[in-house]
Structures are given as C-alpha cells and as structure tokens.
Design a protein around this motif. Structure first.
Motif, PDB file in Angstrom:
ATOM      1  N   UNK A 161       0.688  -1.105  -0.105  1.00 18.39           N
ATOM      2  CA  UNK A 161       0.151   0.175  -0.018  1.00 18.39           C
ATOM      3  C   UNK A 161       0.677   1.328   0.182  1.00 18.39           C
ATOM      4  N   UNK A 162       1.437   0.954   0.554  1.00 14.65           N
ATOM      5  CA  UNK A 162       2.804   2.693   0.850  1.00 14.65           C
ATOM      6  C   UNK A 162       4.017   2.939  -0.432  1.00 14.65           C
ATOM      7  N   UNK A 163       3.711   2.256  -1.052  1.00 15.02           N
ATOM      8  CA  UNK A 163       4.295   1.887  -2.549  1.00 15.02           C
ATOM      9  C   UNK A 163       3.617   2.317  -3.983  1.00 15.02           C
ATOM     10  N   UNK A 164       2.281   1.914  -3.412  1.00 15.27           N
ATOM     11  CA  UNK A 164       1.516   2.499  -4.249  1.00 15.27           C
ATOM     12  C   UNK A 164       0.823   3.341  -4.391  1.00 15.27           C
ATOM     13  N   UNK A 165       1.157   3.779  -2.798  1.00 14.64           N
ATOM     14  CA  UNK A 165       0.819   5.544  -2.809  1.00 14.64           C
ATOM     15  C   UNK A 165       2.551   6.466  -3.374  1.00 14.64           C
ATOM     16  N   UNK A 166       2.890   5.494  -3.083  1.00 17.59           N
ATOM     17  CA  UNK A 166       3.866   6.132  -3.706  1.00 17.59           C
ATOM     18  C   UNK A 166       3.662   6.663  -5.144  1.00 17.59           C
ATOM     19  N   UNK A 167       4.106   5.202  -5.669  1.00 18.43           N
ATOM     20  CA  UNK A 167       3.839   5.215  -6.853  1.00 18.43           C
ATOM     21  C   UNK A 167       2.925   6.104  -7.735  1.00 18.43           C
ATOM     22  N   UNK A 168       1.659   6.343  -6.611  1.00 16.16           N
ATOM     23  CA  UNK A 168       0.416   7.175  -7.657  1.00 16.16           C
ATOM     24  C   UNK A 168       0.902   8.215  -7.096  1.00 16.16           C
ATOM     25  N   UNK A 169       1.753   8.594  -6.772  1.00 19.58           N
ATOM     26  CA  UNK A 169       1.681  10.362  -6.085  1.00 19.58           C
ATOM     27  C   UNK A 169       2.752  10.253  -7.219  1.00 19.58           C
ATOM     28  N   UNK A 170       3.825   9.701  -7.587  1.00 19.76           N
ATOM     29  CA  UNK A 170       4.854  10.065  -8.631  1.00 19.76           C
ATOM     30  C   UNK A 170       4.013  10.344 -10.348  1.00 19.76           C
ATOM     31  N   UNK A 171       2.980   9.299 -10.705  1.00 20.88           N
ATOM     32  CA  UNK A 171       2.600   9.722 -11.825  1.00 20.88           C
ATOM     33  C   UNK A 171       2.170  10.314 -11.971  1.00 20.88           C
ATOM     34  N   UNK A 172       0.820  11.160 -10.793  1.00 27.28           N
ATOM     35  CA  UNK A 172      -0.049  12.122 -10.672  1.00 27.28           C
ATOM     36  C   UNK A 172       0.855  13.757 -10.660  1.00 27.28           C
ATOM     37  N   UNK A 173       2.357  13.880 -10.116  1.00 26.09           N
ATOM     38  CA  UNK A 173       3.432  14.595 -10.308  1.00 26.09           C
ATOM     39  C   UNK A 173       3.467  14.396 -11.496  1.00 26.09           C
ATOM     40  N   UNK A 174       4.246  13.742 -12.471  1.00 23.31           N
ATOM     41  CA  UNK A 174       4.134  13.287 -13.257  1.00 23.31           C
ATOM     42  C   UNK A 174       3.106  13.514 -14.489  1.00 23.31           C
ATOM     43  N   UNK A 175       2.118  13.648 -14.514  1.00 18.75           N
ATOM     44  CA  UNK A 175       0.893  13.841 -15.135  1.00 18.75           C
ATOM     45  C   UNK A 175       0.640  15.550 -14.873  1.00 18.75           C
ATOM     46  N   UNK A 176       1.047  16.164 -13.733  1.00 16.91           N
ATOM     47  CA  UNK A 176       0.660  17.592 -13.745  1.00 16.91           C
ATOM     48  C   UNK A 176       1.680  17.896 -14.047  1.00 16.91           C
ATOM     49  N   UNK A 177       3.146  18.125 -14.060  1.00 18.84           N
ATOM     50  CA  UNK A 177       4.047  19.356 -14.450  1.00 18.84           C
ATOM     51  C   UNK A 177       4.703  19.070 -15.649  1.00 18.84           C
ATOM     52  N   UNK A 178       4.731  17.414 -15.640  1.00 20.88           N
ATOM     53  CA  UNK A 178       5.363  16.898 -16.937  1.00 20.88           C
ATOM     54  C   UNK A 178       5.069  17.104 -18.984  1.00 20.88           C
ATOM     55  N   UNK A 179       5.653  17.769 -19.201  1.00 16.41           N
ATOM     56  CA  UNK A 179       4.740  18.208 -20.449  1.00 16.41           C
ATOM     57  C   UNK A 179       4.790  17.191 -21.739  1.00 16.41           C
ATOM     58  N   UNK A 180       5.916  16.378 -21.389  1.00 18.08           N
ATOM     59  CA  UNK A 180       5.788  15.248 -22.221  1.00 18.08           C
ATOM     60  C   UNK A 180       4.854  13.576 -22.405  1.00 18.08           C
ATOM     61  N   UNK A 181       4.742  14.189 -20.972  1.00 21.08           N
ATOM     62  CA  UNK A 181       3.802  13.187 -20.976  1.00 21.08           C
ATOM     63  C   UNK A 181       1.884  13.610 -20.752  1.00 21.08           C
ATOM     64  N   UNK A 182       1.732  12.864 -22.321  1.00 23.01           N
ATOM     65  CA  UNK A 182       0.213  12.975 -22.069  1.00 23.01           C
ATOM     66  C   UNK A 182      -0.764  13.098 -20.767  1.00 23.01           C
ATOM     67  N   UNK A 183      -2.108  14.056 -20.635  1.00 19.87           N
ATOM     68  CA  UNK A 183      -2.917  14.314 -20.218  1.00 19.87           C
ATOM     69  C   UNK A 183      -3.663  12.584 -20.268  1.00 19.87           C
ATOM     70  N   UNK A 184      -3.962  12.236 -21.517  1.00 19.82           N
ATOM     71  CA  UNK A 184      -4.740  10.872 -21.470  1.00 19.82           C
ATOM     72  C   UNK A 184      -3.747   9.629 -21.532  1.00 19.82           C
ATOM     73  N   UNK A 185      -2.805  10.020 -22.149  1.00 17.49           N
ATOM     74  CA  UNK A 185      -1.439   8.635 -20.756  1.00 17.49           C
ATOM     75  C   UNK A 185      -1.589   8.827 -19.226  1.00 17.49           C
ATOM     76  N   UNK A 186      -1.143   9.990 -18.760  1.00 17.15           N
ATOM     77  CA  UNK A 186      -1.739   9.932 -17.193  1.00 17.15           C
ATOM     78  C   UNK A 186      -2.658   9.784 -17.006  1.00 17.15           C
TER      79      UNK A 186
END
Length: 97
Positions: free
Chosen positions: A36-61
């Motif tokens: 659960x802890x690793x999942x929470x960190x992973x989901x947070x990392x994906x969310x952060x990438x979605x928010x600030x990485x322009x090369x990461x498409x919103x749909x894929x995020x």
C-alpha cells in the motif's frame, strides 16, 4: 509550458488523485502494508508527472493512474480473500486467520 496549461494539468491531476484515492479507501499509515505504501508513492509520482511533465500526455497519465489504482484494489481484494496470495507478496500474514 504555458501557465494556463500548467494550471489545467494541476487541476486534472488533483481531481484524478482525489477521486482514485477515495476509491481505494482511506488508510492510516499504521494500517498500510508495504505494498500500500509503495502504491501510494507510485500513484503520487504518476500524478506529479501528469501535472508538470509536458512530454507526458494527459490521456496516458490518466490511464496510468487508473491502471495502477485497479491493480492496487485487486491486490487488496486478493489480500483479503487468499492467505496464500498474501503470503506470496507480503511474506507474512497481516491478519489472524
């Protein structure tokens, strides 16, 4: 990235993270397994990438967030239903069966 696009990405990531974490259920830190802890960190990392990485498409995020959430929920269900599965990925029983 323009400010408008950044704000839109932040709003989408925040709403998606809020909705998906509510779907997964509330857990206190003391109730979390290592997975659960690793999942929470992973989901947070994906969310952060979605928010600030322009090369990461919103749909894929959003697809990545939804996929990781489904995986976490399914493994949590398996954890409740199968002691064997729980022992395979946790190496210990979290519940008294």
């Amino acid at each position: 990235m323009a400010i408008g696009e950044l704000l839109l990405r932040l709003a989408i990531a925040f709403i998606a993270l809020l909705a998906l974490t509510r779907l997964m259920g509330r857990k206190e830190i003391s109730q979390m397994t290592f997975f659960n802890f690793v999942s929470a960190i992973s989901i947070g990392t994906i969310g952060a990438s979605l928010a600030v990485d322009p090369s990461f498409s919103i749909r894929n995020g959003l697809i990545a967030l939804a996929g990781w959430t489904v995986f976490t929920i399914l493994l949590g269900f398996l954890d409740i239903k199968s002691k064997t599965a729980r022992l395979c990925y946790c190496r210990e029983s979290n519940y008294n069966d």
